[in-house]
Design an enzyme around this catalytic site. Structure first.
Site, PDB file in Angstrom:
ATOM      1  N   PRO A   1       0.829  -1.200   0.000  1.00  0.00           N
ATOM      2  CA  PRO A   1       0.000   0.000   0.000  1.00  0.00           C
ATOM      3  C   PRO A   1       0.868   1.257   0.000  1.00  0.00           C
ATOM      4  CG  PRO A   1      -0.008  -1.013   2.172  1.00  0.00           C
ATOM      5  CD  PRO A   1       0.752  -1.937   1.261  1.00  0.00           C
ATOM      6  N   ASP A   2       0.372   2.303  -0.632  1.00  0.00           N
ATOM      7  CA  ASP A   2       1.089   3.573  -0.655  1.00  0.00           C
ATOM      8  C   ASP A   2       0.738   4.338   0.617  1.00  0.00           C
ATOM      9  OD1 ASP A   2       2.197   6.049  -1.110  1.00  0.00           O
ATOM     10  OD2 ASP A   2       1.346   6.284  -3.115  1.00  0.00           O
ATOM     11  N   PRO A   3       1.712   4.559   1.503  1.00  0.00           N
ATOM     12  CA  PRO A   3       1.414   5.228   2.768  1.00  0.00           C
ATOM     13  C   PRO A   3       1.372   6.754   2.674  1.00  0.00           C
ATOM     14  CG  PRO A   3       3.723   4.650   2.717  1.00  0.00           C
ATOM     15  CD  PRO A   3       3.107   4.097   1.437  1.00  0.00           C
ATOM     16  N   TYR A   4       1.574   7.299   1.493  1.00  0.00           N
ATOM     17  CA  TYR A   4       1.739   8.735   1.306  1.00  0.00           C
ATOM     18  C   TYR A   4       0.616   9.566   1.927  1.00  0.00           C
ATOM     19  CZ  TYR A   4       2.602  13.217  -0.960  1.00  0.00           C
ATOM     20  OH  TYR A   4       2.842  14.541  -1.200  1.00  0.00           O
TER      21      TYR A   4
END
Length: 144
Positions: free
Chosen positions: A112-115
């Site tokens: 997952p992209d934690p951005y």
């Protein structure tokens, strides 16, 4: 984060004379930028050196030159395969895979992209990256 962690694991395993880790994105919007400051801070707190990492865009030639290309999510996996198709070549699915195909706990899932989330997302991603990198090293030791 995966570039930094996997590169360190490769060196620690004594494989850095046979394995090169290169990180890139399929888009060009961050080329030349350092990694997200939250990711870099977490890596630094955990004893990694994230200072040299700079974003770059994947090169078409890597589809021929690299033994293994790992995408963090299915959208990037499709983009990598499409890059080969644009050039008229068929990309071997064993050479272009998801990073977490090697995850011993949840193989085949996306990173997952934690951005857009908080610090917990970066910690979760680091844990995924570390265990998957360890499993990748185990696989590499058997083949290189």
């Amino acid at each position: 984060m995966a570039d930094v962690v996997l590169s360190e694991r490769v060196a620690a395993a004594g494989l850095d004379d046979r394995v090169e880790v290169v990180s890139s994105g399929t888009g060009d919007w961050h080329v030349g930028d350092p990694m997200d400051r939250r990711a870099a801070a977490l890596l630094t707190r955990e004893g990694y050196d994230a200072s040299a990492h700079r974003a770059q865009q994947v090169q078409r030639s890597w589809l021929d030159d690299c033994d293994l290309l790992l995408a963090m999510d299915r959208a990037n996996l499709r983009d990598l395969r499409a890059l080969g198709a644009k050039a008229g070549s068929v990309v071997d699915p064993e050479r272009v895979r998801l990073f977490r195909d090697f995850d011993p706990l949840e193989p085949g899932t996306e990173v997952p992209d934690p951005y857009y989330g908080g610090d917990a997302g970066f910690r979760d991603v680091l844990a995924m990256v570390e265990r998957t990198s360890d499993a990748l090293i185990d696989a590499l030791v058997r083949v290189v």
